[in-house]
Write a protein that holds these residues in place. Structure first.
Motif, mmCIF file in Angstrom:
data_model
loop_
_atom_site.group_PDB
_atom_site.id
_atom_site.type_symbol
_atom_site.label_atom_id
_atom_site.label_comp_id
_atom_site.label_asym_id
_atom_site.label_seq_id
_atom_site.Cartn_x
_atom_site.Cartn_y
_atom_site.Cartn_z
ATOM 1 N N CYS A 113 2.287 4.619 -13.760
ATOM 2 C CA CYS A 113 3.737 4.630 -14.001
ATOM 3 C C CYS A 113 4.408 3.415 -13.361
ATOM 4 N N GLU A 114 3.913 3.013 -12.191
ATOM 5 C CA GLU A 114 4.456 1.804 -11.548
ATOM 6 C C GLU A 114 4.289 0.593 -12.448
ATOM 7 N N ILE A 115 3.087 0.452 -13.023
ATOM 8 C CA ILE A 115 2.815 -0.691 -13.915
ATOM 9 C C ILE A 115 3.797 -0.674 -15.078
ATOM 10 N N GLU A 147 10.113 4.287 -6.471
ATOM 11 C CA GLU A 147 10.302 3.623 -5.179
ATOM 12 C C GLU A 147 9.282 2.495 -4.948
ATOM 13 N N CYS A 148 8.030 2.730 -5.379
ATOM 14 C CA CYS A 148 7.001 1.724 -5.088
ATOM 15 C C CYS A 148 7.202 0.467 -5.940
ATOM 16 N N SER A 149 7.605 0.649 -7.210
ATOM 17 C CA SER A 149 7.906 -0.529 -8.045
ATOM 18 C C SER A 149 9.045 -1.330 -7.424
ATOM 19 N N PRO A 178 -1.045 9.767 -12.007
ATOM 20 C CA PRO A 178 -0.136 8.934 -12.805
ATOM 21 C C PRO A 178 0.631 7.868 -11.998
ATOM 22 N N HIS A 179 0.606 7.964 -10.657
ATOM 23 C CA HIS A 179 1.552 7.162 -9.854
ATOM 24 C C HIS A 179 1.475 5.662 -10.160
ATOM 25 N N HIS A 180 0.299 5.071 -10.046
ATOM 26 C CA HIS A 180 0.189 3.618 -10.230
ATOM 27 C C HIS A 180 0.341 3.215 -11.696
ATOM 28 N N VAL A 191 0.853 -1.188 0.000
ATOM 29 C CA VAL A 191 0.000 0.000 0.000
ATOM 30 C C VAL A 191 0.892 1.243 0.000
ATOM 31 N N CYS A 192 0.569 2.187 -0.872
ATOM 32 C CA CYS A 192 1.356 3.429 -0.908
ATOM 33 C C CYS A 192 1.120 4.214 0.374
ATOM 34 N N GLY A 193 2.202 4.492 1.062
ATOM 35 C CA GLY A 193 2.115 5.225 2.319
ATOM 36 C C GLY A 193 2.273 6.718 2.104
HETATM 37 ZN ZN ZN Z 1 3.340 4.408 -4.284
#
Ligand code: ZN
Length: 489
Positions: free
Chosen positions: A254-256, A225-227, A250-252, A30-32
């Motif tokens: 971009c993670e994908i 960082e999350c990826s 865009p965060h998730h 989970v993104c903190g």
């Molecule tokens: Zn995140």
């Protein structure tokens, strides 16, 4: 393991049966928070939503590894990869080191999360502690051809990625629309396309938070960082990735793209997003002047608040809405939640006073089944809570003697309420003078049962000692013919 849980997968846009990749293990990321200010209502909702899921998955028997990150670098004030780092900006303002800001607001975030009775995650990694791993992922993406270097910065090449994969599949956005929206920015930046995002940014001379790399002295882009930390702790493919709806794009997205570009795989099986909290219909923001921190909620010290609202009232308020619905804050709604929560606990206290009969005239199975069905239906807490209130009507009938319940059913009913209310919904009875939590109650009962044994064995020294010591702690014991009663004074 009995598991009928279905969850809504943002990626497939439908409810899916929850089937972990490698049962009984479940990996959940989970993104903190980005820790540059006090935690506010917007932080409470994802924390409580995924705490509920964490608690429920554990109840179902899964071994859950729950990872929630702390963003302490790379989150810039401007989404277009320009401007100051949010933490460095605050550090300048307060004239301290950036890491002092991180420590200060991580501490206050943890304090608020404990007040809301959310369980600590299994791992809470900091972005600044994973710079090497982030640089490694940048190298991998560069090697695979989905990134390019300009003047010491590395950007993700969305156009190239989109030729092979589908950029925008989570949020449903199309590259053509992005192109149209960002056209006016073209040519003003060193990026090939204005919608490309930074994987590594060269630090400007005044930028404090910087690390050496083969491209430049700089810092990682926020999405990276999350990826990196999710796959480091949960594996290249893991079960659940959650966060607020504001992070979907865009965060998730971009993670994908980053994970796929680095490994060729989709890292996440189920994407889950909680909806946002609005304040009297408006988005909460500092510029609109309707920003409420959690400390202000709990103390009442904000002009928007008519009174203080306790952490459990805030938790109950959030649980009374489905996590995918918007939730509108108003004093009226919070006050209704406060009354509702009191009614729930009063019902549970009444339940404790009910004496069993020989026969049961009622059947609770229906309410129990419906309650679990609601939880299994994508964590439908408003429906679950409605069933708990239906149960309280029956509890009142049992107390008044209109209905009867036998000993086994009574124990079963008490256990059901404790399980749902305390263990799964994570609520606590905050009222003073009440037996506030399960474990505490069990410990006092344990001591008093030892005392009962001692009395039976005529060991009055021990039995008096237990009574007197509890008394000193404000726990008053009353002997009864068939046992004991106690209360906190
Ligand atoms: Zn995140």
């Amino acid at each position: 393991m009995k598991n009928n849980l279905t969850i809504y997968n943002t990626l497939s846009r439908k409810k899916e049966k929850f089937e972990p990749i490698n049962p009984p293990f479940v990996g959940m990321y989970v993104c903190g928070p980005t820790v540059y200010g006090d935690a506010h209502l917007g932080h409470a909702r994802p924390a409580i939503t995924f705490d509920l899921l964490f608690r429920y998955l554990k109840y179902l028997g899964y071994k859950v590894r729950y990872v929630r990150n702390i963003t302490d670098v790379g989150h810039l004030v401007n989404d277009a990869d320009e401007g100051e780092d949010k933490i460095a900006k605050k550090a300048k303002l307060e004239q301290v080191e950036p890491m002092e800001i991180v420590q200060k607001y991580a501490n206050s975030y943890h304090r608020n999360m404990a007040q809301l009775n959310t369980l600590s995650p299994s791992i809470e990694p900091h972005a600044s502690g994973h710079i090497i791993e982030q640089a490694e992922m940048v190298k991998q993406i560069l090697k695979n051809g989905y990134a390019y270097e300009v003047n010491g910065s590395v950007y993700f090449d969305i156009e190239k990625y989109n030729k092979k994969y589908n950029y925008g599949k989570l949020s449903g956005r199309k590259l053509e629309d992005l192109t149209a929206n960002t056209r006016e920015l073209a040519g003003q930046s060193e990026k090939k396309n204005p919608f490309d995002f930074a994987l590594w940014k060269k630090a400007e001379p005044e930028h404090i938070m910087r690390w050496p790399s083969e491209w430049s002295d700089g810092f990682p882009g926020w999405h990276l960082e999350c990826s990196v930390m999710s796959t480091k702790y949960l594996g290249e493919k893991f079960d659940i990735h959650g966060g607020g709806l504001d992070l979907q794009f865009p965060h998730h997205e971009c993670e994908i793209a980053q994970s796929k570009a680095a490994t060729g795989e989709d890292a996440v099986k189920y994407w889950m997003h909680n909806n946002l909290i609005t304040i009297e219909g408006q988005k909460m923001s500092k510029s609109l002047g309707n920003f409420i921190t959690l400390d202000e909620m709990f103390s009442g010290e904000n002009d928007l608040l008519e009174q203080a609202y306790s952490p459990m009232v805030v938790r109950f308020f959030i649980l009374q809405a489905h996590y995918r619905s918007t939730l509108d804050f108003s004093n009226k709604a919070l006050q209704a939640s406060e009354k509702g929560l009191q009614r729930l606990f009063k019902g549970m206290e009444t339940l404790d006073k009910i004496k069993p009969s020989k026969e049961s005239s009622i059947n609770f199975k229906d309410i129990k089944d419906k309650s679990f069905n609601a939880l299994n239906d994508d964590l439908n807490t408003p429906i679950l809570i409605a069933h708990l209130f239906d149960g309280i009507k029956i509890i009142n009938q049992l107390y008044s003697g209109d209905e009867t319940i036998n000993d086994t059913d009574l124990t079963d009913l008490k256990n059901f309420y404790k399980l749902i209310v305390f263990d799964i919904l994570g609520l606590k009875n905050e009222n003073k003078g009440q037996k506030t939590d399960n474990k505490f109650e069990e410990v006092v009962n344990l001591l008093l049962n030892i005392r009962l044994e001692a009395k039976k064995n005529k060991d009055f020294e021990t039995s008096d000692k237990i009574r007197d010591e509890l008394n000193k702690l404000g726990i008053v014991v009353k002997d009864k013919k068939d046992g004991f009663e106690w209360e906190i004074q």
